[in-house]
Design a protein around this motif. Sequence first.
Motif, PDB file in Angstrom:
ATOM      1  N   HIS A 101      14.444   3.158  -0.183  1.00 20.84           N
ATOM      2  CA  HIS A 101      13.386   4.032  -0.687  1.00 20.84           C
ATOM      3  C   HIS A 101      14.104   5.285  -1.207  1.00 20.84           C
ATOM      4  O   HIS A 101      14.076   6.351  -0.588  1.00 20.84           O
ATOM      5  CB  HIS A 101      12.418   4.377   0.451  1.00 20.84           C
ATOM      6  CG  HIS A 101      11.094   4.910   0.013  1.00 20.84           C
ATOM      7  ND1 HIS A 101      10.837   5.344  -1.272  1.00 20.84           N
ATOM      8  CD2 HIS A 101       9.933   5.091   0.699  1.00 20.84           C
ATOM      9  CE1 HIS A 101       9.584   5.773  -1.355  1.00 20.84           C
ATOM     10  NE2 HIS A 101       9.005   5.623  -0.169  1.00 20.84           N
ATOM     11  N   THR A 150       0.196   5.847  -0.251  1.00 22.01           N
ATOM     12  CA  THR A 150      -0.566   7.058  -0.596  1.00 22.01           C
ATOM     13  C   THR A 150       0.376   8.050  -1.277  1.00 22.01           C
ATOM     14  O   THR A 150       0.213   8.391  -2.454  1.00 22.01           O
ATOM     15  CB  THR A 150      -1.197   7.685   0.666  1.00 22.01           C
ATOM     16  OG1 THR A 150      -2.114   6.746   1.214  1.00 22.01           O
ATOM     17  CG2 THR A 150      -1.931   8.980   0.340  1.00 22.01           C
ATOM     18  N   ARG A 151       1.406   8.492  -0.522  1.00 23.00           N
ATOM     19  CA  ARG A 151       2.286   9.552  -1.007  1.00 23.00           C
ATOM     20  C   ARG A 151       3.086   9.155  -2.246  1.00 23.00           C
ATOM     21  O   ARG A 151       3.110   9.880  -3.242  1.00 23.00           O
ATOM     22  CB  ARG A 151       3.282   9.971   0.096  1.00 23.00           C
ATOM     23  CG  ARG A 151       2.679  10.846   1.158  1.00 23.00           C
ATOM     24  CD  ARG A 151       3.339  10.580   2.489  1.00 23.00           C
ATOM     25  NE  ARG A 151       2.816   9.333   2.981  1.00 23.00           N
ATOM     26  CZ  ARG A 151       1.739   9.252   3.755  1.00 23.00           C
ATOM     27  NH1 ARG A 151       1.167  10.345   4.172  1.00 23.00           N
ATOM     28  NH2 ARG A 151       1.261   8.091   4.132  1.00 23.00           N
ATOM     29  N   ASN A 163       0.822  -1.211   0.000  1.00 20.33           N
ATOM     30  CA  ASN A 163       0.000   0.000   0.000  1.00 20.33           C
ATOM     31  C   ASN A 163       0.857   1.264   0.000  1.00 20.33           C
ATOM     32  O   ASN A 163       1.980   1.274   0.517  1.00 20.33           O
ATOM     33  CB  ASN A 163      -0.910   0.026   1.223  1.00 20.33           C
ATOM     34  CG  ASN A 163      -1.967  -1.053   1.150  1.00 20.33           C
ATOM     35  OD1 ASN A 163      -2.009  -1.829   0.205  1.00 20.33           O
ATOM     36  ND2 ASN A 163      -2.821  -1.101   2.146  1.00 20.33           N
ATOM     37  N   GLY A 209       5.895   9.636   6.696  1.00 15.92           N
ATOM     38  CA  GLY A 209       4.497   9.235   6.606  1.00 15.92           C
ATOM     39  C   GLY A 209       4.413   7.782   6.164  1.00 15.92           C
ATOM     40  O   GLY A 209       5.364   7.245   5.603  1.00 15.92           O
ATOM     41  N   PRO A 210       3.298   7.132   6.403  1.00 16.08           N
ATOM     42  CA  PRO A 210       2.173   7.623   7.184  1.00 16.08           C
ATOM     43  C   PRO A 210       2.533   7.719   8.668  1.00 16.08           C
ATOM     44  O   PRO A 210       3.330   6.928   9.156  1.00 16.08           O
ATOM     45  CB  PRO A 210       1.093   6.556   6.947  1.00 16.08           C
ATOM     46  CG  PRO A 210       1.845   5.312   6.582  1.00 16.08           C
ATOM     47  CD  PRO A 210       3.075   5.753   5.897  1.00 16.08           C
TER      48      PRO A 210
END
Length: 306
Positions: free
Chosen positions: A134, A53-54, A51, A264-265
């Motif tokens: 990352h 989002t950003r 998962n 985040g998250p």
Amino acid sequence: MTSNMQCRNQFNLISVNDFKNSDIKSIFEIADSKKFNVKNGGLGISLFFENSTRTLLSFESALLNCGLKSVRFDVSSSSIAKEETVINTIRTINSYSPDFLIMRSKQTGEPLIYQKYLDSNTKMINAGDGTGEHPTQALLDFYTILQVLNIKFSDSCLKNITIAIAGDIMHSRVARSNIFLLSRFGAKIILISPLSFLPQSIRNFYSNLGCSFAYTLREIKANFVMLLRIQKERMEGKARLTFPSNFGIFNEADLNHAYLMHPGPINERVEITEDMAYLSSKSLISKQVENGSLIRSAIIKFLSDK
Ligand code: CP
């Protein structure tokens, strides 16, 4: 030799070490200029097994910012559910000749392995692999640090800067990429973690890279504190670990004048409060998200012109 050059005669982004200092300088200059348009457009496919989002949204908007088309591969509705392997999925994606495959994987090292199933005109970008790296998060964090202190880029531009990385370091690819990248530019890195989140083998690894260690944020004086959540998704089959009750940033005093960063998250009331994340003048969390789109656009533009 960098990770991608060992496998392919082209420019992929698997690790922060795949970019030379001069590449990073060019990327930051592109970000400053906001001139992202890629002459002949192209196609980018995002393939996320975990998962997001950003990273997902910012990469998809980055492709559009650069004038490329963006297609999201939906793993849950794909033939992976019919037991097609990831390798054969990547072979299939390769047949559509995308310019970019942006991949997030649960397993460490997968983008490095799978890049060899792509033709040389498709560039692989690692959007986070297990506990590996990352790289684009570290690049946007680096850009944010220079921006907030108004520091000019150079090979030793972080030599007077202390960065504390606090939290679940053992499971964090963000910590790993930031340690590789920021220490390369001279930053002093202090790792702050309960022992259960930083076992001796990982301490030794980071100690050899020049990091020092502390047990609480109150012991140290840093310019920046990068806080990390507990990554429960990497604890399957293990007993769930928790932070001690006094661990985290819950008020301004906990920061000791440092700027607050978090990839985040966030997990509210576990390592941080909503007020500290979104109302404190020392918080850079919204700025990091904003710079995520900017830096990923600059990376797409930079790699497109390679
Ligand atoms: N920082 C980060 O990688 O966030 P997402 O998991 O939401 O992409």
